[in-house]
Design an enzyme around this catalytic site. Structure first.
Site, mmCIF file in Angstrom:
data_model
loop_
_atom_site.group_PDB
_atom_site.id
_atom_site.type_symbol
_atom_site.label_atom_id
_atom_site.label_comp_id
_atom_site.label_asym_id
_atom_site.label_seq_id
_atom_site.Cartn_x
_atom_site.Cartn_y
_atom_site.Cartn_z
ATOM 1 N N SER A 141 0.824 -1.209 0.000
ATOM 2 C CA SER A 141 0.000 0.000 0.000
ATOM 3 C C SER A 141 0.854 1.253 0.000
ATOM 4 O O SER A 141 1.970 1.262 0.542
ATOM 5 C CB SER A 141 -0.902 -0.002 1.242
ATOM 6 O OG SER A 141 -1.494 1.264 1.448
ATOM 7 N N TYR A 152 -2.393 -0.204 10.053
ATOM 8 C CA TYR A 152 -2.562 -0.774 8.717
ATOM 9 C C TYR A 152 -1.270 -0.617 7.909
ATOM 10 O O TYR A 152 -0.775 -1.575 7.300
ATOM 11 C CB TYR A 152 -3.718 -0.092 7.999
ATOM 12 C CG TYR A 152 -3.821 -0.451 6.532
ATOM 13 C CD1 TYR A 152 -4.216 -1.727 6.130
ATOM 14 C CD2 TYR A 152 -3.496 0.476 5.538
ATOM 15 C CE1 TYR A 152 -4.303 -2.067 4.795
ATOM 16 C CE2 TYR A 152 -3.585 0.145 4.199
ATOM 17 C CZ TYR A 152 -3.982 -1.122 3.827
ATOM 18 O OH TYR A 152 -4.053 -1.453 2.495
#
Length: 375
Positions: A163, A188
């Protein structure tokens, strides 16, 4: 960890078994659909736990569409298994039964803000789940390492979703895969950075070719309802207030889904090659790429395009009072001010640049939204 492997021998996909985790997810659905339509004689095994992080009717819709496509392409096969990659016994059983040649790990608990209020699920899915995938890949290679025949040779390429969030609050833009990513601002992001480290270790020690893809704000039809563009659309329909973070000064490198999928398709057949390292030892067959449009857009500009498309599609009336519903608020914890991808290595190795502009991409999303919700 800036080691970037050279591309190895081209992988012919015909007759290959491709395991795709998160197959009922946003990117997974589009990837499976395109693979079934574009490739000849491939065998796709999809895994998803169909959790309720967001409306499962969208996941059911995606699976239904995949099933319909699979019936049209008889030379390919599609199998779906409901299960969780954090269940090691389940993962081992899948690998033992299907013996995948290529593994594409898209399963993960997504969402920056959700990781602040429910961290446990991120550890289970993004860390333990990814560890289980790596172990299964390792065992597939070890089990077959001494038998060099035309039979199953183990996993030949592992592709996994990372990501843009790994860049945290890096001040240098655009973000390059050569930049340090040691300061994540959400759990995350930390799990995605950890995935990259774990994959590097398994590539180095067990010679598993692996490619990590740092996705930048992927959007489009059948997307995730927790993404800003989808949430804004829902809220506008209901006449609810829209919170615009950082007072509208955020910029995002939006990537349309078909461009993201095209990048994955090009990467699949080109696993990194093991080479000699600077220390004389073998270097990991490992690579990382940014998947972005290389064109950050202001959130307010994005909102303007979305509003126009919703009116043109007659989802909202022409006299809709958008300004009355906008609420400008400070930056939220875990968010970043800007995302901006440097895709130089992607262009160098695969000759590809995303080509869908923001207005075109938002238009396609709005068309899908209107059809899905029967407006």
């Amino acid at each position: 960890m800036n080691e970037q492997g050279e591309r190895g021998k081209y992988l012919e996909l015909k007759d290959k078994k491709i395991l795709i985790t998160g197959a009922a997810g946003f990117i997974g659905y589009h990837l499976v659909s395109v693979l079934l339509q574009k490739e000849k004689s491939i065998h796709i095994i999809g895994i998803d736990n169909i959790n309720d992080y967001y409306d499962i009717s969208i996941k059911e819709y995606r699976l239904k569409k995949i099933n319909e496509i699979s019936l049209e392409y008889f030379d390919c096969s599609w199998s779906f298994l409901k299960g969780d990659i954090s269940d090691k016994q389940f993962v081992c059983a899948v690998f033992k039964k299907y013996k995948p040649d290529i593994v594409i790990n898209l399963a993960a608990q997504a969402g920056v803000r959700y990781s602040i209020i429910n961290p446990d699920v991120y550890i289970e899915s993004n860390l333990i789940g990814f560890y289980n995938i790596l172990e299964a890949c390792r065992n597939s290679c070890i089990d077959n390492d001494s038998v060099k025949t035309n039979e199953y040779q183990g996993v030949q390429h592992l592709i996994y979703a990372s990501s843009s969030s790994v860049y945290g609050e890096n001040k240098k833009v655009p973000y390059s895969t050569e930049d340090k990513v040691d300061n994540p601002v959400s759990l995350y992001a930390a799990t995605k950075k950890t995935n990259e480290l774990m994959a590097h270790v398994y590539s180095k020690i067990y010679n598993i070719p692996s490619t990590g893809l740092r996705f930048f704000s992927v959007y489009g039809p059948a997307g995730r309802p927790d993404m800003a563009y989808f949430k804004f659309t829902d809220q506008l329909r209901k006449g609810e207030k829209i919170q615009i973070f950082n007072y509208g000064n955020c910029k995002r490198d939006f990537t349309y889904i078909s461009d993201a999928v095209e990048c994955i398709l090009r990467v699949i057949s080109c696993p990194p090659m093991q080479t000699a390292g600077e220390d004389g030892l073998r270097a990991a067959p490992y690579a990382i790429y940014n998947i972005g449009s290389q064109k950050p857009e202001k959130l307010l500009d994005f909102m303007e395009i979305l509003q126009k498309e919703l009116v043109d599609a007659e989802i909202l009336p022409k006299d809709y009072d958008f300004e009355a519903l906008k609420e400008y608020v400070p930056m939220q914890q875990g968010d970043t001010h800007v995302t901006y991808a440097d895709t130089t290595t992607l262009e160098r190795d695969f000759g590809f640049r995303p080509k869908t502009n923001l207005r075109e991409g938002v238009h396609k999303f709005v068309e899908w939204y209107k059809d899905f919700y029967k407006l």
